[in-house]
Design a protein around this motif. Structure first.
Motif, mmCIF file in Angstrom:
data_model
loop_
_atom_site.group_PDB
_atom_site.id
_atom_site.type_symbol
_atom_site.label_atom_id
_atom_site.label_comp_id
_atom_site.label_asym_id
_atom_site.label_seq_id
_atom_site.Cartn_x
_atom_site.Cartn_y
_atom_site.Cartn_z
ATOM 1 N N LYS A 147 -18.715 63.678 1.387
ATOM 2 C CA LYS A 147 -19.282 62.367 1.713
ATOM 3 C C LYS A 147 -19.917 61.764 0.469
ATOM 4 C CE LYS A 147 -19.417 60.528 5.866
ATOM 5 N NZ LYS A 147 -19.010 59.153 6.021
ATOM 6 N N ALA A 169 -18.426 64.375 10.871
ATOM 7 C CA ALA A 169 -18.087 63.107 10.208
ATOM 8 C C ALA A 169 -16.562 62.978 10.091
ATOM 9 C CB ALA A 169 -18.746 63.048 8.837
ATOM 10 N N ASP A 210 -20.106 55.557 10.760
ATOM 11 C CA ASP A 210 -19.939 55.412 9.314
ATOM 12 C C ASP A 210 -20.439 54.034 8.859
ATOM 13 O OD1 ASP A 210 -19.258 55.922 6.740
ATOM 14 O OD2 ASP A 210 -17.102 55.591 6.981
#
Length: 709
Positions: A147, A169, A210
């Protein structure tokens, strides 16, 4: 996720298996199942618990020793060692360029594999210092994987499940990418999205998982909160509508003469709030559909009098009334109080030479001798008892009314929905008697709208004139405390002493009723007459002790919380609550309300030496306020929602996204929206999609019954 071109509904998503997502095989699927995640829908609804703004998280150099903080760091080194007693210790040094912290993990050997040198991790823990080095012991660790965005979601993880933030995620990203071909179905009509400035569901799912920044995340959260609250309100408003449309109530015909007579006999004036609530009840009694009303009144606000106003009006119209209390002590007290108020009332009776007879009131509990109980049941079925006061005994099969018009259930939270319904089903023919449920445990307005949304809510928020506010003091168990109690006894007053337990416990260091009773008799209050009351005594023993206390033969009553609700002893001016930190705000407020019922000034001592932040703030709130509604809001702030939702949601007993604290205004908006949607069912746009979604959250039978009928 399918060849079809129609947008994906939540129901579609709930049928897509986890294994359709990249990186989920049998092992990960089992781990996700342990977190109650079974489908792609569950993955999308598994929301981040917080977000890290890379430009704004705390730096090691800015953290104070003893303070908890979240830091984004790089792992410099990690090693594992075994102690002599075979325990494993993993130690890692991490840095964020402003300083270093040594992390120590006990009995977590897997941390050595988890913390790879050079990787970025988020650490949340308490900073300590040892021999000049900054340390954190057993902190929470979140792995970020690759990330690199500025704004990073952090998911709730389970160490046992062995799942990481970056895996969640990746899975949510994969779910959203694969769904984008068809998009997410939009259940909200355009007029609602425009009215409340809500983004589309497509955007909401993308941005909650996100977000580029905090503002976009908040827009996504707002939409998901609204969806969740709207589903609940649709169910509750539909329940209420269904009751109004499908049931036949009783149109009570009364002039209000009995009510006038009742008011004229009182030595005081009714409060503005009492008058308002009584007129709401009278409107309900005269309406075609059955009343379904919740009466919230703070301790001592005069709820019983409001109930009696309703009951005598039903009797004036030729019907019978019933009041059901949760305990025998409270039922007996209601009976005594109502008897006093209605002792010189008479009702029309064509069978009597004089054309009237005295209004008949009866008490039925499990303590009523069988011979008397039989006679009471017979008179009820003949209609010669006008008002019955009782406990659960009133819902027995053998209890039949000739023509019941109004049912009052006191202390609503003590009774299940089924018990309320059982009493309501005692109506003659097809009509449903009116129902008034009362509670002295104030509920924050938003919670009341959510938990009791299928009832109309009335509020008594004023105390009758002449009631002195009770002084409340936090104190430790000391000579000073018992000297003050003795001074009140010397003035001829009485005292309650409440303990959290009946007997001593090896595991819990707090005062028990048994030991406190013996201690006060032998030490602090040797000149006083001390009594003991607890739940293990027989009903007869409890009744005898309460009567002796009420009549003044006992000066100090040592008790467990059996006296929490409704006990009325006007001469009692002192309430001592031992181990006060062991009780919740609502319970402490209820207990305090047992004093302050006469004209003398009363005092409540919260006895505790606990210094935990939560108990300090709880007891301080009680010292500062005697307003139950204010305290209910404070309680919600301190405790959080817990399991406030009373709606049986399928394995999802609580709000997932919304918070009754943070989203107060949205509860109201959702209710308005539900009323608008149900009021225009064939109007602006169809709500078929919304109804289908509700099957995922509530029982399908109920949704079917409410919306298809």
């Amino acid at each position: 996720m399918s060849d079809s071109k129609t947008p994906l509904t939540l129901a579609n998503l709930s049928e897509i298996p986890l294994t359709r997502l990249k990186g989920i095989g049998p092992k990960k699927e089992k781990a996700l199942n342990s977190l109650e995640i079974f489908s792609v829908f569950d993955v999308l609804m598994y929301l981040p618990r917080r977000y890290i703004d890379r430009t704004n998280e705390a730096k090691i150099a800015s953290l104070q020793v003893g303070e908890e903080g979240m830091i984004l760091v790089e792992v410099l080194n990690v090693y594992k060692q075994r102690t002599r007693n075979r325990r494993v210790i993993v130690t890692a040094t991490v840095t964020d360029q402003t300083g270093n912290v040594v992390l120590t993990f006990f009995n977590q050997p897997w941390r050595e594999r988890q913390l790879k040198v050079g990787s970025e991790v988020i650490i949340f823990g308490k900073l300590d210092q040892y021999r000049g080095e900054f340390r954190m012991v057993n902190p929470v660790v979140d792995l970020l994987g690759d990330k690199t965005g500025r704004f990073v979601p952090v998911y709730p993880q389970s160490g046992k499940a062995g799942l990481t933030t970056w895996e969640f995620a990746n899975w949510t990203k994969d779910a959203i990418t694969k769904s984008s071909v068809r998009g997410f179905a939009e259940p909200l009509p355009k007029f609602l999205r425009e009215k409340y400035q809500l983004i589309s569901r497509d955007d909401a799912f993308s941005l909650i998982h996100d977000p580029p920044n905090l503002q976009e995340m908040l827009k996504a959260r707002k939409r998901l909160v609204f969806d969740e609250l709207l589903r609940i309100q649709l169910l509750l408003v539909a329940r209420k509508r269904q009751l109004e449309l499908s049931t036949q109530g009783i149109r009570h015909e009364f002039k209000g003469d009995f009510f006038k007579k009742l008011v004229n006999s009182l030595p005081f004036e009714l409060t503005r709030a009492q008058n308002n609530v009584i007129s709401e009840i009278f409107n309900d009694l005269r309406a075609r559909h059955p009343m379904h009303r919740l009466l919230q009144g703070d301790v001592g606000s005069g709820k019983t009098l409001v109930a009696v106003a309703g009951l005598v009006s039903a009797v004036e119209g030729g019907k019978q009334g019933a009041i059901m209390a949760p305990t025998e002590v409270l039922a007996e007290q209601h009976y005594a109080g109502i008897n006093e108020l209605l002792s010189d009332f008479s009702v029309h009776d064509s069978k009597n030479l004089l054309g009237e007879r005295n209004l008949n009131l009866a008490l039925l509990t499990s303590q009523t001798p069988e011979k008397d109980a039989r006679e009471i049941r017979e008179k009820l079925s003949q209609g010669t008892i006008d008002i019955i006061v009782g406990t659960h005994s009133l819902i027995q099969e053998s209890v039949r009314f000739l023509d019941i018009g109004l049912t009052v259930v006191d202390e609503q939270h003590r009774f299940g929905v089924d018990q309320r319904a059982a009493l309501q089903n005692k109506g003659s023919d097809k009509t449903i008697p009116d129902l008034l449920v009362m509670t002295a445990t104030p509920i924050p307005r938003t919670a009341a709208m959510t938990v009791y949304g299928d009832l109309d809510v009335s509020v008594l928020d004023e105390l009758p004139e002449g009631r002195n506010p009770i002084t409340t003091k936090k104190i430790i168990d000391s000579v000073e405390l018992w000297t003050q109690v003795q001074q009140e006894l010397d003035l001829g007053h009485q005292a309650f002493v409440v303990c959290p337990l009946i007997d001593e416990s090896e595991n819990i260091s707090t005062s028990s009723a048994e030991s406190t009773y013996h201690r006060l008799k032998d030490q602090e209050l040797t000149d006083a007459s001390v009594g003991l009351l607890h739940g293990r005594m027989s009903s007869k023993e409890k009744q005898s002790i309460m009567e002796r206390f009420r009549d003044g033969h006992i000066d100090v009553l040592v008790s467990t919380t059996v006296i929490e609700v409704g006990v009325n002893v006007p001469n009692a001016t002192v309430m001592v609550i031992l181990g006060a930190e062991r009780f919740g705000i609502a319970q402490l407020h209820q207990l305090r309300g047992r004093v302050g019922r006469g004209s003398a000034q009363s005092i409540c001592f919260l006895v505790s030496d606990s210094q935990t932040p939560e108990s300090v703030s709880r007891l301080q709130a009680l010292e500062e306020s005697t307003d139950g509604f204010h305290l209910a809001e404070v309680d919600l702030e301190i405790r959080g929602e817990g399991t406030i939702m009373g709606i049986e949601q399928k394995g999802r007993n609580d709000l997932r996204v919304a918070s009754l604290r943070r989203d107060k205004e949205w509860v109201g908006h959702a209710r308005d929206a539900a009323i608008a949607l149900l009021g225009s069912l064939n109007g602006i746009e169809d709500i078929e999609l919304l109804i289908d979604e509700m099957n995922l959250f509530f029982s399908e039978e109920e949704v079917e019954y409410l919306f298809k009928s």
